[in-house]
Motif scaffolding. Structure first.
Motif, PDB file in Angstrom:
ATOM      1  N   PHE A 263      34.530 -46.634 -48.963  1.00  0.00           N
ATOM      2  CA  PHE A 263      34.807 -45.530 -48.043  1.00  0.00           C
ATOM      3  C   PHE A 263      35.118 -46.054 -46.649  1.00  0.00           C
ATOM      4  O   PHE A 263      36.041 -45.575 -45.973  1.00  0.00           O
ATOM      5  CB  PHE A 263      33.608 -44.584 -47.996  1.00  0.00           C
ATOM      6  N   GLY A 264      34.352 -47.062 -46.191  1.00  0.00           N
ATOM      7  CA  GLY A 264      34.575 -47.639 -44.874  1.00  0.00           C
ATOM      8  C   GLY A 264      35.924 -48.328 -44.748  1.00  0.00           C
ATOM      9  O   GLY A 264      36.493 -48.394 -43.652  1.00  0.00           O
ATOM     10  N   LEU A 265      36.443 -48.831 -45.859  1.00  0.00           N
ATOM     11  CA  LEU A 265      37.756 -49.469 -45.858  1.00  0.00           C
ATOM     12  C   LEU A 265      38.894 -48.461 -45.970  1.00  0.00           C
ATOM     13  O   LEU A 265      40.070 -48.846 -45.982  1.00  0.00           O
ATOM     14  CB  LEU A 265      37.846 -50.477 -47.013  1.00  0.00           C
ATOM     15  N   GLY A 266      38.537 -47.188 -46.090  1.00  0.00           N
ATOM     16  CA  GLY A 266      39.553 -46.142 -46.179  1.00  0.00           C
ATOM     17  C   GLY A 266      40.030 -45.865 -47.583  1.00  0.00           C
ATOM     18  O   GLY A 266      40.948 -45.062 -47.777  1.00  0.00           O
ATOM     19  N   LEU A 267      39.401 -46.502 -48.592  1.00  0.00           N
ATOM     20  CA  LEU A 267      39.793 -46.293 -49.996  1.00  0.00           C
ATOM     21  C   LEU A 267      38.993 -45.117 -50.544  1.00  0.00           C
ATOM     22  O   LEU A 267      38.047 -45.280 -51.322  1.00  0.00           O
ATOM     23  CB  LEU A 267      39.542 -47.567 -50.804  1.00  0.00           C
ATOM     24  N   LEU A 268      39.381 -43.929 -50.160  1.00  0.00           N
ATOM     25  CA  LEU A 268      38.581 -42.745 -50.458  1.00  0.00           C
ATOM     26  C   LEU A 268      38.601 -42.393 -51.940  1.00  0.00           C
ATOM     27  O   LEU A 268      37.608 -41.908 -52.485  1.00  0.00           O
ATOM     28  CB  LEU A 268      39.087 -41.570 -49.621  1.00  0.00           C
ATOM     29  N   GLY A 269      39.738 -42.612 -52.614  1.00  0.00           N
ATOM     30  CA  GLY A 269      39.804 -42.361 -54.049  1.00  0.00           C
ATOM     31  C   GLY A 269      38.909 -43.305 -54.822  1.00  0.00           C
ATOM     32  O   GLY A 269      38.189 -42.896 -55.737  1.00  0.00           O
ATOM     33  N   LYS A 270      38.940 -44.580 -54.449  1.00  0.00           N
ATOM     34  CA  LYS A 270      38.086 -45.576 -55.102  1.00  0.00           C
ATOM     35  C   LYS A 270      36.619 -45.286 -54.837  1.00  0.00           C
ATOM     36  O   LYS A 270      35.777 -45.390 -55.734  1.00  0.00           O
ATOM     37  CB  LYS A 270      38.442 -46.969 -54.592  1.00  0.00           C
ATOM     38  N   SER A 271      36.300 -44.896 -53.604  1.00  0.00           N
ATOM     39  CA  SER A 271      34.926 -44.543 -53.263  1.00  0.00           C
ATOM     40  C   SER A 271      34.446 -43.342 -54.075  1.00  0.00           C
ATOM     41  O   SER A 271      33.315 -43.326 -54.568  1.00  0.00           O
ATOM     42  CB  SER A 271      34.821 -44.241 -51.767  1.00  0.00           C
ATOM     43  N   SER A 272      35.316 -42.355 -54.239  1.00  0.00           N
ATOM     44  CA  SER A 272      34.962 -41.167 -55.032  1.00  0.00           C
ATOM     45  C   SER A 272      34.728 -41.546 -56.487  1.00  0.00           C
ATOM     46  O   SER A 272      33.797 -41.045 -57.131  1.00  0.00           O
ATOM     47  CB  SER A 272      36.061 -40.118 -54.937  1.00  0.00           C
ATOM     48  N   ALA A 273      35.555 -42.439 -57.030  1.00  0.00           N
ATOM     49  CA  ALA A 273      35.414 -42.856 -58.424  1.00  0.00           C
ATOM     50  C   ALA A 273      34.095 -43.593 -58.646  1.00  0.00           C
ATOM     51  O   ALA A 273      33.382 -43.332 -59.620  1.00  0.00           O
ATOM     52  CB  ALA A 273      36.591 -43.746 -58.824  1.00  0.00           C
ATOM     53  N   SER A 274      33.755 -44.507 -57.741  1.00  0.00           N
ATOM     54  CA  SER A 274      32.489 -45.236 -57.895  1.00  0.00           C
ATOM     55  C   SER A 274      31.297 -44.306 -57.722  1.00  0.00           C
ATOM     56  O   SER A 274      30.270 -44.457 -58.405  1.00  0.00           O
ATOM     57  CB  SER A 274      32.420 -46.384 -56.881  1.00  0.00           C
ATOM     58  N   SER A 275      31.424 -43.305 -56.838  1.00  0.00           N
ATOM     59  CA  SER A 275      30.346 -42.325 -56.667  1.00  0.00           C
ATOM     60  C   SER A 275      30.165 -41.478 -57.924  1.00  0.00           C
ATOM     61  O   SER A 275      29.030 -41.165 -58.314  1.00  0.00           O
ATOM     62  CB  SER A 275      30.643 -41.416 -55.472  1.00  0.00           C
ATOM     63  N   MET A 276      31.272 -41.117 -58.580  1.00  0.00           N
ATOM     64  CA  MET A 276      31.181 -40.343 -59.810  1.00  0.00           C
ATOM     65  C   MET A 276      30.526 -41.149 -60.924  1.00  0.00           C
ATOM     66  O   MET A 276      29.717 -40.625 -61.700  1.00  0.00           O
ATOM     67  CB  MET A 276      32.577 -39.893 -60.257  1.00  0.00           C
ATOM     68  N   ILE A 277      30.845 -42.440 -61.008  1.00  0.00           N
ATOM     69  CA  ILE A 277      30.210 -43.300 -62.015  1.00  0.00           C
ATOM     70  C   ILE A 277      28.714 -43.373 -61.768  1.00  0.00           C
ATOM     71  O   ILE A 277      27.903 -43.283 -62.703  1.00  0.00           O
ATOM     72  CB  ILE A 277      30.844 -44.706 -61.994  1.00  0.00           C
TER      73      ILE A 277
END
Length: 293
Positions: free
Chosen positions: A256-270
């Motif tokens: 999220f801090g790197l601005g990769l919001l989609g990737k952050s959302s995916a890891s949060s869902m996992i």
């Protein structure tokens, strides 16, 4: 008739504010994270995310740092749960006895639970850093060979994170076990003692089986909390050195801090799905053991 209808409707209306808050701050973020986990949403294109299917999840499963985060999270949850159970039960067995100062010791053991995690993290960072209190104390007594950067190496960093977590929450587990111990009928112990059962046998045959519901609650809470750990790791090491103490929550936060919001959302869902599955499976297993005992 109208009064009866109002009596039935009134409690329902009282739930609306709570439902609204719960929906706004829990349901909406989960649904949004689920949607954005299938997109390439990032800080460069905040207003135009593109659907990418399972690309984020595939990239995560191919990322060594992600799997390191999974293993660290599992290690932390398992180790802290075991030690908090053991220490919490030992403290409960100690303070459940009637002696002068009983309430004082209960308060002292519970005190770390009410302190802020970030404050504790900053406090222990000052103690464990290279020029911190612990190293200065070791040097003062001639143990210079033991001086090291306690939070700068994986083995010692993870050890201290686990130890501090146990120190913080063992007192909370203690109170849960105290409730279970106080619900055990004293007649059971008296009958067992008359039959010649020793202290250890009474503990194994009476205390542990009767504490099965308490073990279910305590284990479930500790596993869930361990899988979701963020603040203590972030305050002590930030996931370092390097990525050595990275857990799933700090991994998502870093993305999220790197601005990769989609990737952050995916890891949060996992993480969310993992916590739900582990919690339900563990709770079902422990409930079955309650029936057997």
């Amino acid at each position: 008739m109208k009064n009866r209808v109002k009596e039935k409707i009134y409690p329902g209306w009282m739930c609306i504010p709570a439902i609204g808050v719960y929906t706004l701050f829990y349901i909406v973020p989960i649904v949004s994270a689920f949607f954005f986990s299938f997109t390439d949403w990032n800080m460069d294109r905040m207003d135009s995310p593109r659907f990418t299917g399972l690309r984020n999840f595939i990239n995560l499963f191919q990322d060594e740092i992600f799997w390191r985060s999974v293993s660290n999270t599992a290690l932390f949850a398992a180790m802290t749960t075991v030690f908090k159970l053991v220490v919490g039960l030992a403290l409960a067995l100690l303070v459940v006895q009637k002696f002068r100062g009983n309430s004082f010791f209960r308060t002292i053991f519970y005190l770390p639970c009410v302190l802020s995690c970030m404050i504790i993290g900053l406090l222990f960072t000052g103690i464990l850093k290279q020029d911190g209190l612990l190293n200065n104390a070791l040097a003062a007594v001639g143990l210079d060979s033991m001086v090291c950067d306690w939070l700068g190496r994986y083995g010692t960093a993870m050890f201290w994170i686990i130890l501090i977590e146990v120190w913080m929450w063992a007192g909370f587990n203690m109170f849960l076990f105290i409730s279970g111990l106080q619900s055990i009928p004293a007649e059971l112990y008296e009958s067992a003692q008359i039959d010649g059962a020793g202290t250890w046998k009474r503990f194994v045959k009476i205390t542990l089986p009767m504490l099965a519901p308490s073990f279910t609650v305590v284990t479930t809470l500790n596993i869930t909390g361990g899988l979701k750990v963020f603040d203590l790791v972030y305050a002590l090491t930030g996931g370092g050195p390097g990525f050595d103490t990275q857990v799933l929550s700090t991994y998502a936060y870093r993305a999220f801090g790197l601005g990769l919001l989609g990737k952050s959302s995916a890891s949060s869902m996992i993480l969310s799905v993992g916590v739900v599955l582990v919690t339900f499976a563990l709770n079902r297993f422990l409930r079955s053991k309650e029936v057997e005992s």
